[in-house]
Design an enzyme around this catalytic site. Structure first.
Site, mmCIF file in Angstrom:
data_model
loop_
_atom_site.group_PDB
_atom_site.id
_atom_site.type_symbol
_atom_site.label_atom_id
_atom_site.label_comp_id
_atom_site.label_asym_id
_atom_site.label_seq_id
_atom_site.Cartn_x
_atom_site.Cartn_y
_atom_site.Cartn_z
ATOM 1 N N PRO A 10 27.819 -14.442 -23.120
ATOM 2 C CA PRO A 10 28.593 -13.934 -21.985
ATOM 3 C C PRO A 10 27.773 -13.757 -20.702
ATOM 4 O O PRO A 10 26.596 -13.376 -20.753
ATOM 5 C CB PRO A 10 29.120 -12.578 -22.472
ATOM 6 C CG PRO A 10 28.231 -12.197 -23.598
ATOM 7 C CD PRO A 10 27.801 -13.479 -24.241
ATOM 8 N N ASN A 11 28.432 -14.051 -19.608
ATOM 9 C CA ASN A 11 27.906 -13.893 -18.241
ATOM 10 C C ASN A 11 26.860 -14.941 -17.856
ATOM 11 O O ASN A 11 26.435 -14.986 -16.700
ATOM 12 C CB ASN A 11 27.345 -12.481 -18.012
ATOM 13 C CG ASN A 11 28.413 -11.426 -18.220
ATOM 14 O OD1 ASN A 11 29.463 -11.503 -17.599
ATOM 15 N ND2 ASN A 11 28.173 -10.476 -19.114
ATOM 16 N N ARG A 18 24.056 -14.397 -10.553
ATOM 17 C CA ARG A 18 23.968 -13.124 -11.246
ATOM 18 C C ARG A 18 22.543 -12.567 -11.189
ATOM 19 O O ARG A 18 21.608 -13.220 -11.659
ATOM 20 C CB ARG A 18 24.324 -13.390 -12.712
ATOM 21 C CG ARG A 18 24.140 -12.246 -13.631
ATOM 22 C CD ARG A 18 24.193 -12.691 -15.087
ATOM 23 N NE ARG A 18 24.110 -11.522 -15.925
ATOM 24 C CZ ARG A 18 23.778 -11.536 -17.195
ATOM 25 N NH1 ARG A 18 23.496 -12.678 -17.798
ATOM 26 N NH2 ARG A 18 23.713 -10.425 -17.869
ATOM 27 N N TYR A 23 17.296 -13.101 -13.345
ATOM 28 C CA TYR A 23 17.624 -14.346 -14.048
ATOM 29 C C TYR A 23 17.346 -15.617 -13.246
ATOM 30 O O TYR A 23 17.547 -16.720 -13.773
ATOM 31 C CB TYR A 23 19.102 -14.320 -14.483
ATOM 32 C CG TYR A 23 19.403 -13.187 -15.437
ATOM 33 C CD1 TYR A 23 18.835 -13.155 -16.715
ATOM 34 C CD2 TYR A 23 20.234 -12.122 -15.072
ATOM 35 C CE1 TYR A 23 19.085 -12.112 -17.590
ATOM 36 C CE2 TYR A 23 20.499 -11.084 -15.949
ATOM 37 C CZ TYR A 23 19.925 -11.079 -17.197
ATOM 38 O OH TYR A 23 20.173 -10.049 -18.069
ATOM 39 N N ASN A 75 21.167 -18.390 -26.637
ATOM 40 C CA ASN A 75 20.952 -17.170 -25.868
ATOM 41 C C ASN A 75 22.230 -16.353 -26.049
ATOM 42 O O ASN A 75 23.229 -16.610 -25.360
ATOM 43 C CB ASN A 75 20.698 -17.471 -24.391
ATOM 44 C CG ASN A 75 20.411 -16.185 -23.612
ATOM 45 O OD1 ASN A 75 20.636 -15.084 -24.113
ATOM 46 N ND2 ASN A 75 19.927 -16.338 -22.391
ATOM 47 N N ALA A 78 24.426 -10.572 -23.934
ATOM 48 C CA ALA A 78 24.688 -9.179 -24.352
ATOM 49 C C ALA A 78 25.026 -9.068 -25.837
ATOM 50 O O ALA A 78 24.780 -8.020 -26.453
ATOM 51 C CB ALA A 78 25.820 -8.593 -23.511
ATOM 52 N N HIS A 81 22.595 -7.773 -28.685
ATOM 53 C CA HIS A 81 22.394 -6.366 -29.027
ATOM 54 C C HIS A 81 23.587 -5.749 -29.753
ATOM 55 O O HIS A 81 23.578 -4.548 -30.029
ATOM 56 C CB HIS A 81 22.089 -5.585 -27.739
ATOM 57 C CG HIS A 81 21.207 -6.341 -26.784
ATOM 58 N ND1 HIS A 81 19.907 -6.679 -27.095
ATOM 59 C CD2 HIS A 81 21.440 -6.884 -25.551
ATOM 60 C CE1 HIS A 81 19.387 -7.377 -26.086
ATOM 61 N NE2 HIS A 81 20.304 -7.512 -25.140
ATOM 62 N N GLU A 99 16.160 -18.122 -30.816
ATOM 63 C CA GLU A 99 16.797 -17.157 -29.904
ATOM 64 C C GLU A 99 16.024 -17.193 -28.581
ATOM 65 O O GLU A 99 14.807 -17.027 -28.576
ATOM 66 C CB GLU A 99 16.706 -15.762 -30.542
ATOM 67 C CG GLU A 99 17.182 -14.631 -29.663
ATOM 68 C CD GLU A 99 16.959 -13.257 -30.342
ATOM 69 O OE1 GLU A 99 16.658 -13.198 -31.561
ATOM 70 O OE2 GLU A 99 17.072 -12.250 -29.621
HETATM 71 C C1 DQA Z 1 19.590 -12.065 -21.731
HETATM 72 C C2 DQA Z 1 19.144 -10.623 -21.950
HETATM 73 C C3 DQA Z 1 20.293 -9.764 -22.442
HETATM 74 O O1 DQA Z 1 19.861 -8.435 -22.666
HETATM 75 C C4 DQA Z 1 21.399 -9.754 -21.399
HETATM 76 O O2 DQA Z 1 22.506 -9.022 -21.892
HETATM 77 C C5 DQA Z 1 21.795 -11.108 -20.952
HETATM 78 C C6 DQA Z 1 20.787 -12.143 -20.794
HETATM 79 C C7 DQA Z 1 18.485 -12.940 -21.113
HETATM 80 O O3 DQA Z 1 18.636 -14.158 -21.145
HETATM 81 O O4 DQA Z 1 17.491 -12.427 -20.611
HETATM 82 O O5 DQA Z 1 22.959 -11.328 -20.608
HETATM 83 O O6 DQA Z 1 19.931 -12.620 -22.991
#
Ligand code: DQA
Length: 147
Positions: A10-11, A18, A23, A75, A78, A81, A99
């Site tokens: 997500p995201n 973002r 990032y 990846n 979120a 976790h 990962e």
């Molecule tokens: C992430 C780290 C995660 O904690 C976060 O929720 C993300 C991106 C990263 O690529 O650094 O959305 O996976």
């Protein structure tokens, strides 16, 4: 031919806009194009899939058992976790996976230090920016095909 599947949680569709201080400025489609080029240069096929929905990611992982996927790079964002469901899907298909995190999750909030994936992953790359995905593809290229 080796088949590599790259999964984005997500995201990550918002990469480039973002929190660029965390990032970076590279977009998801730029990442995917670069990974495809690396895979093709190494004689492999690479597919990618992004979703903001846990169920869609679970279903894509489940499909990888039938579609000849040899290696997964994920990846979970979120869901890293929170998601027992995606973890269980990866354990069920038993396809080796790496990962990847763009940011160094260990240098951020305490809740980001916990992952439902790391102990069953081949390895974890965190904090190397988008280069982490590229290194994961290079590693996957060196591994034997499943079939
Ligand atoms: C992430 C780290 C995660 O904690 C976060 O929720 C993300 C991106 C990263 O690529 O650094 O959305 O996976």
């Amino acid at each position: 031919m080796k088949n590599i599947l790259v999964l984005h949680g997500p995201n990550l569709n918002l990469l480039g806009q973002r929190e660029p201080d965390v990032y970076g400025h590279v977009t998801l489609s730029e990442i995917n194009e670069k990974l495809k080029k690396i895979a093709h240069a190494g004689g492999a096929n690479l597919q990618h899939f992004q979703s903001n929905a846990e169920a869609e990611l679970v279903e894509r992982v489940q499909r990888s058992r039938q579609d000849g996927t040899d290696f997964i790079i994920i990846n979970p964002a979120a869901f890293t976790h929170t998601s027992v469901a995606i973890r269980d899907a990866l354990a069920a298909v038993a396809i080796p996976f790496i990962e990847v995190h763009i940011s160094n999750v260990f240098a951020r909030e305490a809740f980001r230090k916990e992952s439902y994936f790391s102990d069953i992953a081949v390895g974890v790359i965190s904090g190397l920016g988008v280069t982490g995905y590229e290194l994961a593809v290079q590693y996957a290229l060196q591994q034997p095909d499943r079939s």
